[in-house]
Design an enzyme around this catalytic site. Structure first.
Site, PDB file in Angstrom:
ATOM      1  CE1 TYR A 160      35.759  46.170  45.742  1.00 35.62           C
ATOM      2  CE2 TYR A 160      37.576  47.568  46.433  1.00 35.62           C
ATOM      3  CZ  TYR A 160      37.036  46.303  46.208  1.00 35.62           C
ATOM      4  OH  TYR A 160      37.783  45.191  46.473  1.00 35.62           O
ATOM      5  CG  HIS A 217      37.152  47.294  42.617  1.00 37.36           C
ATOM      6  ND1 HIS A 217      36.088  46.559  42.223  1.00 37.36           N
ATOM      7  CD2 HIS A 217      38.016  46.418  43.169  1.00 37.36           C
ATOM      8  CE1 HIS A 217      36.274  45.289  42.531  1.00 37.36           C
ATOM      9  NE2 HIS A 217      37.445  45.176  43.101  1.00 37.36           N
TER      10      HIS A 217
HETATM   11  O1  KDG Z   1      36.301  38.921  43.788  1.00 41.33           O
HETATM   12  C1  KDG Z   1      36.583  40.290  43.720  1.00 41.33           C
HETATM   13  C2  KDG Z   1      37.660  40.630  44.703  1.00 41.33           C
HETATM   14  O2  KDG Z   1      38.739  39.796  44.531  1.00 41.33           O
HETATM   15  C3  KDG Z   1      38.089  42.070  44.604  1.00 41.33           C
HETATM   16  O3  KDG Z   1      36.992  42.914  44.775  1.00 41.33           O
HETATM   17  C4  KDG Z   1      39.110  42.362  45.668  1.00 41.33           C
HETATM   18  O4  KDG Z   1      39.782  44.364  44.570  1.00 41.33           O
HETATM   19  C5  KDG Z   1      39.984  43.511  45.403  1.00 41.33           C
HETATM   20  C6  KDG Z   1      41.197  43.611  46.200  1.00 41.33           C
HETATM   21  O5  KDG Z   1      41.997  44.481  45.907  1.00 41.33           O
HETATM   22  O6  KDG Z   1      41.367  42.789  47.103  1.00 41.33           O
HETATM   23 MG    MG Z   2      41.615  45.376  44.086  1.00 41.87          MG
END
Ligand code: KDG
Ligand code: MG
Length: 408
Positions: A160, A217
């Site tokens: 991620y 995530h």
């Molecule tokens: O649209 C998905 C994002 O907002 C996300 O992946 C961002 O997890 C995220 C963050 O902490 O900024």
């Molecule tokens: Mg996040």
């Protein structure tokens, strides 16, 4: 006073920002952000087809009643599309209220509780060395807090929020090659074995002062999250974000029984009903809602107040998907909230973005200083917006090695 018209714009530099502009019979306008990342046309349609026709002719000063009318009146309540659309209306009504009063919004909330609000940046790397360089750059720019994500050796695709190969810092959130998502492969075991050691090396390199944050995530099961939290405890994280899927309000009990690592959760929540138990049972330390996705300022203030009763601090979502309008709303909330924690901060500052959204909020040494202009303190250049149009994009999707769908 009456609302005479409202328009929705979709587009922006590198993002499909959904911008609402509400006009009144007194020449004052208000701005709102309904950008639901990678589903932008949906809140825009909800606004155009259902909400704006009901908004015209109402008194914009009655923002509470307008919120209740749309929320209760919908019958099928909540959800990200509706709440992003209400959120935009609500922000715009507060903007109008501030302009009418001649006051910056934080004054209407109760004034300033602090001079600057601490923010965190996103450091990332295809591998740990690249991540260490990325952290060093933010430290040099004066950031006091950095979120750290890096590639996991042996994982078939990047994890991620990390580049797929060294030097390829891509926009990890939106893939503009179309609406069919790219597939990423996730391996929990590799992540659990590698990441605690990587975090320990970051801490060793930058010392005890730098605030380090890490975003899982939503990828671990409750037992795995508890084990991971225990493993990273010596790193003294500022927070561990979304260790488990956010919709399970009980998942964090096990983690709490095994670790004191601070937990942050909530960027996918759409209302107080998604997080009231997490807050009341004190299972989290930071609430990550975004003013855009929880129905605007009116509703987010309820969440902030509930959180304050339970020692839960704010850490509003601020991924690049939020336009400077909702970031401005959050700057005012951050200036006021007695239980402010930190703000995620990525979007402001590019010349194209500044041209589209001229804005008086200032970022200095890792702190945002709120503007004293009446209302939200941000504007929208309609002529400039003509340069941009909607581009379809998507989040990646995540599968396990055997093909099972997993959580992005
Ligand atoms: O649209 C998905 C994002 O907002 C996300 O992946 C961002 O997890 C995220 C963050 O902490 O900024
Ligand atoms: Mg996040």
């Amino acid at each position: 006073m009456k609302i005479t018209d409202a328009k929705v714009f979709v587009g922006g530099p590198g993002k499909n920002y959904v911008t609402l502009k509400i006009m009144t019979d007194q020449g004052i306008h208000g701005l709102g952000d309904a950008t639901l990342n990678n589903r932008e046309t949906l809140p825009a349609a909800y606004l155009r087809d259902y909400l704006i026709p009901n908004l015209i002719g109402t008194d914009p000063r009655n923002s509470e009643d307008i919120w209740q009318f749309f929320y209760r009146g919908a019958y099928f309540r909540g959800g990200p599309i509706a709440m992003a659309a209400f959120g935009a209306i609500d922000m715009a009504l507060w903007d109008i209220k501030g302009k009418l009063a001649g006051l910056p919004l934080y004054q209407l909330f109760g004034g300033k509780s602090r001079e600057g609000a601490m923010v965190y940046a996103h450091a990332t790397g295809a591998d740990l060395d690249e991540l260490l360089d990325s952290v060093a750059q933010y430290v040099e720019q004066g950031y006091k807090a950095v979120r750290v994500q890096c590639g996991i050796p042996g994982m078939p695709t990047a994890g991620y929020a990390v580049p797929d190969k060294k030097g390829n810092i891509r926009n990890y959130i939106t893939d503009f090659s179309g609406i069919r998502p790219r597939v990423e492969i996730w391996e929990t075991d590799r992540y659990m074995r590698y990441m605690p050691e990587a975090l320990a090396r970051i801490r060793a390199r930058f010392g005890p002062e730098l605030k380090l944050l890490h975003d899982v995530h939503h990828r671990l099961l409750p037992r795995e999250a508890a084990a991971f939290a225990r493993a990273v405890e010596p790193v003294n994280l500022f927070w561990l974000e979304d260790p488990t899927p956010a919709e399970d309000q009980d998942a964090l009990r096990l983690l709490r029984q095994h670790s004191t690592v601070p937990v942050a959760i909530g960027e996918v929540f759409n209302s107080i009903w998604d997080c009231n138990r997490l807050i009341e049972d004190e299972l989290i330390d930071f609430i990550r809602v975004a003013v855009t996705y929880v129905g605007g300022i009116t509703h987010v203030k309820r969440i902030v107040d509930l959180a304050g009763l339970h020692h839960v601090r704010t850490g509003f979502h601020g991924a690049p998907s939020h336009s400077p309008i909702s970031m401005a709303a959050q700057a005012h909330l951050n200036a006021w909230a007695p239980n402010f924690g930190i703000q995620e901060y990525l979007v402001l500052g590019t010349p194209e973005c500044d041209a589209l959204f001229p804005c008086g909020h200032r970022m200095e040494n890792g702190m945002v200083h709120v503007s004293d202009a009446p209302g939200l303190g941000v504007d929208f250049d309609e002529k400039e917006s003509g340069r941009y149009e909607y581009r379809p994009g998507s989040h990646p999707v995540v599968r396990l090695e055997d093909g099972t769908m997993w959580n992005y």
